[in-house]
Design a protein around this motif. Structure first.
Motif, PDB file in Angstrom:
ATOM      1  N   VAL A   1       3.938 -37.788   3.492  1.00 50.95           N
ATOM      2  CA  VAL A   1       2.717 -37.966   4.275  1.00 50.95           C
ATOM      3  C   VAL A   1       1.839 -39.021   3.597  1.00 50.95           C
ATOM      4  CG1 VAL A   1       0.547 -36.830   4.953  1.00 50.95           C
ATOM      5  CG2 VAL A   1       2.747 -35.675   5.330  1.00 50.95           C
ATOM      6  N   ARG A   2       1.266 -39.908   4.408  1.00 50.38           N
ATOM      7  CA  ARG A   2       0.401 -40.955   3.865  1.00 50.38           C
ATOM      8  C   ARG A   2      -1.058 -40.536   4.012  1.00 50.38           C
ATOM      9  NH1 ARG A   2       2.279 -45.769   2.617  1.00 50.38           N
ATOM     10  NH2 ARG A   2       0.654 -47.040   3.581  1.00 50.38           N
ATOM     11  N   MET A   3      -1.794 -40.597   2.910  1.00 49.00           N
ATOM     12  CA  MET A   3      -3.195 -40.180   2.858  1.00 49.00           C
ATOM     13  C   MET A   3      -4.055 -41.362   2.435  1.00 49.00           C
ATOM     14  SD  MET A   3      -4.841 -37.164   0.472  1.00 49.00           S
ATOM     15  CE  MET A   3      -6.610 -36.773   0.577  1.00 49.00           C
ATOM     16  N   PRO A   4      -5.143 -41.654   3.165  1.00 47.48           N
ATOM     17  CA  PRO A   4      -6.029 -42.738   2.727  1.00 47.48           C
ATOM     18  C   PRO A   4      -6.499 -42.514   1.285  1.00 47.48           C
ATOM     19  CG  PRO A   4      -6.600 -42.043   4.952  1.00 47.48           C
ATOM     20  CD  PRO A   4      -5.597 -41.047   4.432  1.00 47.48           C
ATOM     21  N   GLN A   5      -6.482 -43.587   0.499  1.00 47.26           N
ATOM     22  CA  GLN A   5      -6.848 -43.443  -0.910  1.00 47.26           C
ATOM     23  C   GLN A   5      -8.355 -43.256  -1.086  1.00 47.26           C
ATOM     24  OE1 GLN A   5      -5.701 -46.746  -3.416  1.00 47.26           O
ATOM     25  NE2 GLN A   5      -6.115 -45.622  -5.310  1.00 47.26           N
ATOM     26  N   LEU A   6      -9.125 -43.723  -0.136  1.00 49.00           N
ATOM     27  CA  LEU A   6     -10.577 -43.586  -0.182  1.00 49.00           C
ATOM     28  C   LEU A   6     -11.022 -42.810   1.049  1.00 49.00           C
ATOM     29  CD1 LEU A   6     -13.410 -44.279  -1.279  1.00 49.00           C
ATOM     30  CD2 LEU A   6     -13.226 -46.492  -0.163  1.00 49.00           C
ATOM     31  N   GLY A   7     -11.653 -41.669   0.823  1.00 53.84           N
ATOM     32  CA  GLY A   7     -12.124 -40.835   1.920  1.00 53.84           C
ATOM     33  C   GLY A   7     -13.591 -40.505   1.750  1.00 53.84           C
ATOM     34  N   PHE A   8     -14.061 -39.581   2.573  1.00 56.70           N
ATOM     35  CA  PHE A   8     -15.481 -39.239   2.605  1.00 56.70           C
ATOM     36  C   PHE A   8     -15.647 -37.744   2.383  1.00 56.70           C
ATOM     37  CE2 PHE A   8     -19.429 -38.180   4.961  1.00 56.70           C
ATOM     38  CZ  PHE A   8     -20.312 -39.013   4.267  1.00 56.70           C
ATOM     39  N   GLY A   9     -16.458 -37.352   1.389  1.00 58.78           N
ATOM     40  CA  GLY A   9     -16.682 -35.953   1.072  1.00 58.78           C
ATOM     41  C   GLY A   9     -18.027 -35.463   1.591  1.00 58.78           C
ATOM     42  N   VAL A  10     -18.113 -34.158   1.888  1.00 59.13           N
ATOM     43  CA  VAL A  10     -19.360 -33.594   2.428  1.00 59.13           C
ATOM     44  C   VAL A  10     -19.848 -32.388   1.627  1.00 59.13           C
ATOM     45  CG1 VAL A  10     -19.009 -34.480   4.765  1.00 59.13           C
ATOM     46  CG2 VAL A  10     -18.059 -32.247   4.153  1.00 59.13           C
ATOM     47  N   PHE A  11     -19.496 -32.327   0.353  1.00 58.33           N
ATOM     48  CA  PHE A  11     -19.966 -31.259  -0.533  1.00 58.33           C
ATOM     49  C   PHE A  11     -21.487 -31.287  -0.620  1.00 58.33           C
ATOM     50  CE2 PHE A  11     -20.658 -30.108  -5.201  1.00 58.33           C
ATOM     51  CZ  PHE A  11     -20.595 -28.740  -4.988  1.00 58.33           C
ATOM     52  N   GLN A  12     -22.114 -30.105  -0.499  1.00 55.51           N
ATOM     53  CA  GLN A  12     -23.568 -29.954  -0.629  1.00 55.51           C
ATOM     54  C   GLN A  12     -24.352 -30.678   0.465  1.00 55.51           C
ATOM     55  OE1 GLN A  12     -24.188 -31.116  -4.778  1.00 55.51           O
ATOM     56  NE2 GLN A  12     -24.201 -28.980  -5.419  1.00 55.51           N
ATOM     57  N   VAL A  13     -23.729 -30.869   1.625  1.00 57.37           N
ATOM     58  CA  VAL A  13     -24.429 -31.447   2.769  1.00 57.37           C
ATOM     59  C   VAL A  13     -24.591 -30.335   3.812  1.00 57.37           C
ATOM     60  CG1 VAL A  13     -24.420 -33.248   4.545  1.00 57.37           C
ATOM     61  CG2 VAL A  13     -23.361 -33.692   2.305  1.00 57.37           C
ATOM     62  N   SER A  14     -25.799 -30.174   4.362  1.00 57.68           N
ATOM     63  CA  SER A  14     -26.015 -29.115   5.353  1.00 57.68           C
ATOM     64  C   SER A  14     -25.197 -29.384   6.603  1.00 57.68           C
ATOM     65  CB  SER A  14     -27.501 -29.041   5.723  1.00 57.68           C
ATOM     66  OG  SER A  14     -27.846 -30.145   6.559  1.00 57.68           O
ATOM     67  N   ASP A  15     -24.953 -28.343   7.373  1.00 56.44           N
ATOM     68  CA  ASP A  15     -24.123 -28.492   8.568  1.00 56.44           C
ATOM     69  C   ASP A  15     -24.726 -29.523   9.518  1.00 56.44           C
ATOM     70  OD1 ASP A  15     -21.708 -27.447   9.940  1.00 56.44           O
ATOM     71  OD2 ASP A  15     -23.145 -26.912  11.496  1.00 56.44           O
ATOM     72  N   ASP A  16     -26.040 -29.468   9.734  1.00 53.61           N
ATOM     73  CA  ASP A  16     -26.683 -30.420  10.641  1.00 53.61           C
ATOM     74  C   ASP A  16     -26.565 -31.851  10.107  1.00 53.61           C
ATOM     75  OD1 ASP A  16     -27.402 -28.420  12.360  1.00 53.61           O
ATOM     76  OD2 ASP A  16     -29.467 -28.241  11.623  1.00 53.61           O
ATOM     77  N   ASP A  17     -26.838 -32.042   8.830  1.00 57.03           N
ATOM     78  CA  ASP A  17     -26.758 -33.386   8.251  1.00 57.03           C
ATOM     79  C   ASP A  17     -25.326 -33.904   8.196  1.00 57.03           C
ATOM     80  OD1 ASP A  17     -29.477 -33.393   7.893  1.00 57.03           O
ATOM     81  OD2 ASP A  17     -29.422 -32.934   5.754  1.00 57.03           O
ATOM     82  N   THR A  18     -24.368 -32.985   8.130  1.00 55.56           N
ATOM     83  CA  THR A  18     -22.965 -33.389   8.047  1.00 55.56           C
ATOM     84  C   THR A  18     -22.533 -34.144   9.297  1.00 55.56           C
ATOM     85  OG1 THR A  18     -22.326 -31.647   6.517  1.00 55.56           O
ATOM     86  CG2 THR A  18     -20.597 -32.509   7.926  1.00 55.56           C
ATOM     87  N   THR A  19     -22.984 -33.700  10.462  1.00 57.78           N
ATOM     88  CA  THR A  19     -22.581 -34.381  11.693  1.00 57.78           C
ATOM     89  C   THR A  19     -22.989 -35.849  11.652  1.00 57.78           C
ATOM     90  OG1 THR A  19     -22.779 -32.310  12.922  1.00 57.78           O
ATOM     91  CG2 THR A  19     -22.703 -34.341  14.216  1.00 57.78           C
ATOM     92  N   ALA A  20     -24.234 -36.117  11.256  1.00 54.37           N
ATOM     93  CA  ALA A  20     -24.712 -37.505  11.190  1.00 54.37           C
ATOM     94  C   ALA A  20     -23.988 -38.296  10.103  1.00 54.37           C
ATOM     95  CB  ALA A  20     -26.217 -37.532  10.944  1.00 54.37           C
ATOM     96  N   ALA A  21     -23.766 -37.655   8.942  1.00 60.05           N
ATOM     97  CA  ALA A  21     -23.119 -38.354   7.832  1.00 60.05           C
ATOM     98  C   ALA A  21     -21.668 -38.705   8.166  1.00 60.05           C
ATOM     99  CB  ALA A  21     -23.175 -37.503   6.570  1.00 60.05           C
ATOM    100  N   VAL A  22     -20.931 -37.742   8.720  1.00 59.62           N
ATOM    101  CA  VAL A  22     -19.527 -38.006   9.069  1.00 59.62           C
ATOM    102  C   VAL A  22     -19.451 -39.030  10.196  1.00 59.62           C
ATOM    103  CG1 VAL A  22     -17.398 -36.986   9.992  1.00 59.62           C
ATOM    104  CG2 VAL A  22     -18.689 -35.783   8.220  1.00 59.62           C
ATOM    105  N   SER A  23     -20.373 -38.969  11.137  1.00 57.41           N
ATOM    106  CA  SER A  23     -20.398 -39.967  12.211  1.00 57.41           C
ATOM    107  C   SER A  23     -20.605 -41.371  11.640  1.00 57.41           C
ATOM    108  CB  SER A  23     -21.498 -39.639  13.221  1.00 57.41           C
ATOM    109  OG  SER A  23     -21.214 -38.432  13.901  1.00 57.41           O
ATOM    110  N   ALA A  24     -21.523 -41.477  10.669  1.00 60.47           N
ATOM    111  CA  ALA A  24     -21.766 -42.776  10.026  1.00 60.47           C
ATOM    112  C   ALA A  24     -20.536 -43.243   9.259  1.00 60.47           C
ATOM    113  CB  ALA A  24     -22.971 -42.686   9.092  1.00 60.47           C
TER     114      ALA A  24
END
Length: 281
Positions: free
Chosen positions: A19-42
């Motif tokens: 399986v191929r996995m992107p070497q650079l990804g995006f983490g959401v540790f310690q981000v509130s559920d509401d803020d996570t939607t905006a952060a992941v969208s960005a």
């Protein structure tokens, strides 16, 4: 700002099951559920395609909303979640997986990890059987562990079944985990770094700021580039759109061997999270 759905040219690491996995990804540790939607969208708008969450973060639903709203085809995404220590054990892990999948709004995960070994009970051994079942049933594309020391990894490998594809550990210039990364590599386990920037603790180091000035980039970009050139998978976290984009813009320069060595010299056993041998949830 890149708001298209054209992914940035992020290199992929081929895991031990192909399986191929992107070497650079995006983490959401310690981000509130509401803020996570905006952060992941960005992050998705910037070009990230690998998103790392966990049951204990309490933001799988927020992550799922962003994934659904992005319009990006599921096969272009790489989604990781993790089973928490309270759910170690065979049946509990299977139930935890279903809960995570439901919150994310997905019908499979790309990578599912045991979040901590919690060695007081060795419950992770039964959880691993559950992860193998999910893998066998096509519910997840790859399985792995997080925060495992070599002795925990050896116990899993000793079961004679699936070797973990990934071991995600705290790793940054102040805590380079060479005694963990070596055994990972010997077993064909990819090392993934959480807290790759040490929560900012190393960004003011003179060696780092000098290298950043030399290349006309930020100290954070220098550290992320250091990780990438050493072959690690990384998941930097930010909730600031400009920083999210900056963390992805690390493929236009290269560190010299002397610069890599200067960062290597910052090792000081500077752990910011719990010690895996002692943490049981």
């Amino acid at each position: 700002m890149n708001t298209s759905h054209t992914a940035a040219p992020i290199p992929a690491v081929t895991l031990n099951n192909g399986v191929r996995m992107p070497q650079l990804g995006f983490g959401v540790f310690q981000v509130s559920d509401d803020d996570t939607t905006a952060a992941v969208s960005a992050a998705l708008a910037a070009g990230y395609r690998s998103i790392d969450t966990a049951a204990i973060y309490g933001n799988e639903a927020g992550t799922g909303r962003a994934l659904a709203e992005s319009g990006i085809a599921r096969e272009e995404l790489f989604v990781t979640s993790k089973v928490w220590v309270a759910d170690l054990g065979y049946d509990a892990t299977l139930a935890a997986y279903e809960s995570s999948l439901d919150k994310l709004g997905l019908d499979y995960l790309d990578l599912y990890l045991i979040h901590w070994p919690a060695p007081a009970t060795d419950g992770y051994l039964e959880s691993w059987r559950a992860l193998e079942k999910l893998l066998q049933d096509g519910r997840v594309r790859a399985i792995g562990v997080s925060n495992f020391l070599p002795e925990h990894l050896e116990k899993l490998v000793g079961l004679g079944g699936t070797v973990p594809a990934v071991n995600q550990v705290e790793l940054h210039p102040a805590l380079q985990q060479r005694d963990v990364a070596g055994p990972n590599a010997a077993h064909g386990v990819a090392t993934e770094a959480w807290s790759p920037l040490a929560q900012g603790a190393v960004l003011g180091e003179p060696a780092v700021t000098a290298i950043a000035a030399e290349h006309g980039v930020s100290p954070a970009q220098v550290i992320l580039r250091w990780h990438l050139q050493q072959g690690r998978i990384i998941i930097p976290k930010s909730v600031t759109p400009a920083r999210i984009r900056e963390n992805l813009d690390v493929f236009g320069f290269e560190l010299a061997d002397t610069e890599l060595a200067a960062i290597d010299a910052l090792e000081r056993d500077g752990r910011t999270g719990p010690h895996p041998a002692e943490f049981n949830g």
